[in-house]
Design an enzyme around this catalytic site. Sequence first.
Site, PDB file in Angstrom:
ATOM      1  N   ARG A 131     -27.569  15.961  -8.652  1.00  0.00           N
ATOM      2  CA  ARG A 131     -26.250  16.044  -9.200  1.00  0.00           C
ATOM      3  C   ARG A 131     -26.374  15.386 -10.529  1.00  0.00           C
ATOM      4  O   ARG A 131     -27.090  14.168 -10.862  1.00  0.00           O
ATOM      5  CB  ARG A 131     -25.060  15.160  -8.664  1.00  0.00           C
ATOM      6  CG  ARG A 131     -24.892  15.661  -7.126  1.00  0.00           C
ATOM      7  CD  ARG A 131     -23.726  15.069  -6.273  1.00  0.00           C
ATOM      8  NE  ARG A 131     -24.466  13.632  -6.087  1.00  0.00           N
ATOM      9  CZ  ARG A 131     -23.868  12.801  -4.733  1.00  0.00           C
ATOM     10  NH1 ARG A 131     -22.834  13.331  -4.237  1.00  0.00           N
ATOM     11  NH2 ARG A 131     -24.495  11.735  -4.648  1.00  0.00           N
ATOM     12  N   TYR A 141     -13.501   6.915 -13.291  1.00  0.00           N
ATOM     13  CA  TYR A 141     -13.572   5.732 -12.339  1.00  0.00           C
ATOM     14  C   TYR A 141     -13.649   4.638 -12.964  1.00  0.00           C
ATOM     15  O   TYR A 141     -12.911   3.423 -12.906  1.00  0.00           O
ATOM     16  CB  TYR A 141     -13.725   6.263 -11.064  1.00  0.00           C
ATOM     17  CG  TYR A 141     -13.921   5.117 -10.270  1.00  0.00           C
ATOM     18  CD1 TYR A 141     -13.023   4.523  -9.553  1.00  0.00           C
ATOM     19  CD2 TYR A 141     -15.360   4.642  -9.966  1.00  0.00           C
ATOM     20  CE1 TYR A 141     -13.118   3.571  -8.744  1.00  0.00           C
ATOM     21  CE2 TYR A 141     -15.506   3.709  -9.125  1.00  0.00           C
ATOM     22  CZ  TYR A 141     -14.129   3.010  -8.185  1.00  0.00           C
ATOM     23  OH  TYR A 141     -14.538   1.983  -7.542  1.00  0.00           O
ATOM     24  N   GLY A 190     -26.226  13.316 -13.777  1.00  0.00           N
ATOM     25  CA  GLY A 190     -25.723  11.962 -14.135  1.00  0.00           C
ATOM     26  C   GLY A 190     -26.165  10.918 -12.763  1.00  0.00           C
ATOM     27  O   GLY A 190     -25.946   9.621 -13.051  1.00  0.00           O
ATOM     28  N   ASP A 199       0.800  -1.222   0.132  1.00  0.00           N
ATOM     29  CA  ASP A 199      -0.033   0.157  -0.203  1.00  0.00           C
ATOM     30  C   ASP A 199       0.849   1.209  -0.194  1.00  0.00           C
ATOM     31  O   ASP A 199       2.033   1.260   0.746  1.00  0.00           O
ATOM     32  CB  ASP A 199      -0.869  -0.131   1.127  1.00  0.00           C
ATOM     33  CG  ASP A 199      -1.866   0.908   1.131  1.00  0.00           C
ATOM     34  OD1 ASP A 199      -1.953   2.122   0.806  1.00  0.00           O
ATOM     35  OD2 ASP A 199      -3.169   0.364   1.520  1.00  0.00           O
ATOM     36  N   ALA A 235      -6.443   1.403  -5.695  1.00  0.00           N
ATOM     37  CA  ALA A 235      -6.987   2.231  -6.611  1.00  0.00           C
ATOM     38  C   ALA A 235      -7.440   3.527  -5.945  1.00  0.00           C
ATOM     39  O   ALA A 235      -7.721   3.546  -4.794  1.00  0.00           O
ATOM     40  CB  ALA A 235      -7.978   1.416  -7.358  1.00  0.00           C
ATOM     41  N   PHE A 294     -21.757  -2.793  -5.204  1.00  0.00           N
ATOM     42  CA  PHE A 294     -22.478  -1.822  -4.962  1.00  0.00           C
ATOM     43  C   PHE A 294     -22.038  -0.684  -3.906  1.00  0.00           C
ATOM     44  O   PHE A 294     -20.923  -0.330  -3.740  1.00  0.00           O
ATOM     45  CB  PHE A 294     -24.018  -1.982  -5.052  1.00  0.00           C
ATOM     46  CG  PHE A 294     -24.146  -2.615  -6.583  1.00  0.00           C
ATOM     47  CD1 PHE A 294     -25.113  -1.724  -7.191  1.00  0.00           C
ATOM     48  CD2 PHE A 294     -23.687  -3.565  -6.983  1.00  0.00           C
ATOM     49  CE1 PHE A 294     -25.645  -2.192  -8.341  1.00  0.00           C
ATOM     50  CE2 PHE A 294     -24.038  -4.043  -8.379  1.00  0.00           C
ATOM     51  CZ  PHE A 294     -25.006  -3.571  -8.998  1.00  0.00           C
ATOM     52  N   ASN A 295     -22.668  -0.216  -2.938  1.00  0.00           N
ATOM     53  CA  ASN A 295     -22.582   0.710  -1.841  1.00  0.00           C
ATOM     54  C   ASN A 295     -22.017   0.076  -0.707  1.00  0.00           C
ATOM     55  O   ASN A 295     -22.807  -0.384   0.283  1.00  0.00           O
ATOM     56  CB  ASN A 295     -23.623   1.464  -1.614  1.00  0.00           C
ATOM     57  CG  ASN A 295     -24.009   2.472  -2.737  1.00  0.00           C
ATOM     58  OD1 ASN A 295     -24.359   2.161  -3.945  1.00  0.00           O
ATOM     59  ND2 ASN A 295     -23.981   3.755  -2.534  1.00  0.00           N
ATOM     60  N   ASN A 308      -3.010   5.893 -12.342  1.00  0.00           N
ATOM     61  CA  ASN A 308      -2.824   5.144 -11.092  1.00  0.00           C
ATOM     62  C   ASN A 308      -3.764   3.693 -11.530  1.00  0.00           C
ATOM     63  O   ASN A 308      -2.938   2.675 -11.186  1.00  0.00           O
ATOM     64  CB  ASN A 308      -3.405   5.765  -9.824  1.00  0.00           C
ATOM     65  CG  ASN A 308      -3.404   5.048  -8.713  1.00  0.00           C
ATOM     66  OD1 ASN A 308      -2.170   5.309  -8.025  1.00  0.00           O
ATOM     67  ND2 ASN A 308      -4.229   4.430  -8.354  1.00  0.00           N
ATOM     68  N   ARG A 361     -30.181   3.167  -3.356  1.00  0.00           N
ATOM     69  CA  ARG A 361     -28.877   2.471  -3.523  1.00  0.00           C
ATOM     70  C   ARG A 361     -28.984   1.233  -2.956  1.00  0.00           C
ATOM     71  O   ARG A 361     -29.708   1.081  -1.673  1.00  0.00           O
ATOM     72  CB  ARG A 361     -27.781   3.330  -3.087  1.00  0.00           C
ATOM     73  CG  ARG A 361     -27.579   4.539  -3.950  1.00  0.00           C
ATOM     74  CD  ARG A 361     -27.319   4.323  -5.428  1.00  0.00           C
ATOM     75  NE  ARG A 361     -27.163   5.553  -6.326  1.00  0.00           N
ATOM     76  CZ  ARG A 361     -27.936   6.325  -7.059  1.00  0.00           C
ATOM     77  NH1 ARG A 361     -29.121   5.746  -7.153  1.00  0.00           N
ATOM     78  NH2 ARG A 361     -27.706   7.216  -7.785  1.00  0.00           N
TER      79      ARG A 361
END
Length: 328
Positions: free
Chosen positions: A280, A141, A282, A31, A75, A169-170, A92, A219
């Site tokens: 926002r 991303y 999109g 890392d 990442a 997902f979240n 990156n 979400r």
Amino acid sequence: MAILVTGGTGYIGSVTVERLRAKGEQVVVLDDLERGHGAALDSAIPVYRGKSGDRDLVARIAREHELESCIHFAALIEVGESVKDPAKYFENNVGHGMQFIGALVHLGIRRVVFSSTAAVYGDPEQIPITEQSRKWPKNPYGWSKLFIERLLDSYDTAYGLKFVALRYFNAAGATENCGEDHRPESHLIPNVLSAALGLQQAIRVFGNNYPTPDGTPIRDYIHVVDLADAHIRALDHLRRGGPSDFLNLGTGHGYSVLEVIQCAREITGKEIPVQMEPPRPGDPARLVADPSRAKAVLGWEPNMSDLPSIVRSAWQWRLRHRQGYAAE
């Protein structure tokens, strides 16, 4: 034999390291510590500081530890930042990712679990989202993750590199020792809890006129422990000789922004003021996974991913770490 975990001081990486260690696995972490937190790991875990794309460093780790597989988290992950500075993300996530996976192939390491994302789908054409849904990311991303997925698939064909790419997902929630602490923080639940602690005046809600029951986006939230366990099951799948695969990690059920805030109010006992903002650009109205393939292939179930369990675990961690890892 050891498992190399890149990005192991990050949010999901540190929980996965914790869970691997609890199962008696030998783990070594690579890392750069630019956005992770060394305090998230047990001091006994070997940590090499550097970029995943440093092939000499990867070779050194392989010499000093008998590596048998890799879980690749390393990442950059902020969508907004990727739009403002795409070169940073492609250099990156893609550049270092290519070098890193090339180093693994050269070293004879043929098992990789890859931390991918639902961002590869872009605007969904169907809900819930299956692995066969169209892949057309809306930001650099997402494209950076999709590129590495394509690379892994090509390297399987050409070099026999076996992989599982996990599109989650979240991610949310915490363990007793590891929690979510991004700088800056863009995720809903930690920001809601910051508002509950009085560290910010209100939680900003972006849009309340979506075609959902309460007008706010929905979400699919998944507990970080369930995510970590899916990575471990994916690794075991590859160890058993299972084929390469792409799998969604979610619950198949979504919660709206206002439902998350209300759940946090009930758990924290705090008012948590809301500040409405324009939507926002999109932001889709709904993003919900179809996790049936992950369940079938890995024998995996998201057992901790009901919303109260997620929020309660995150709140308990924040009460113990009011400033995140800042003071540790």
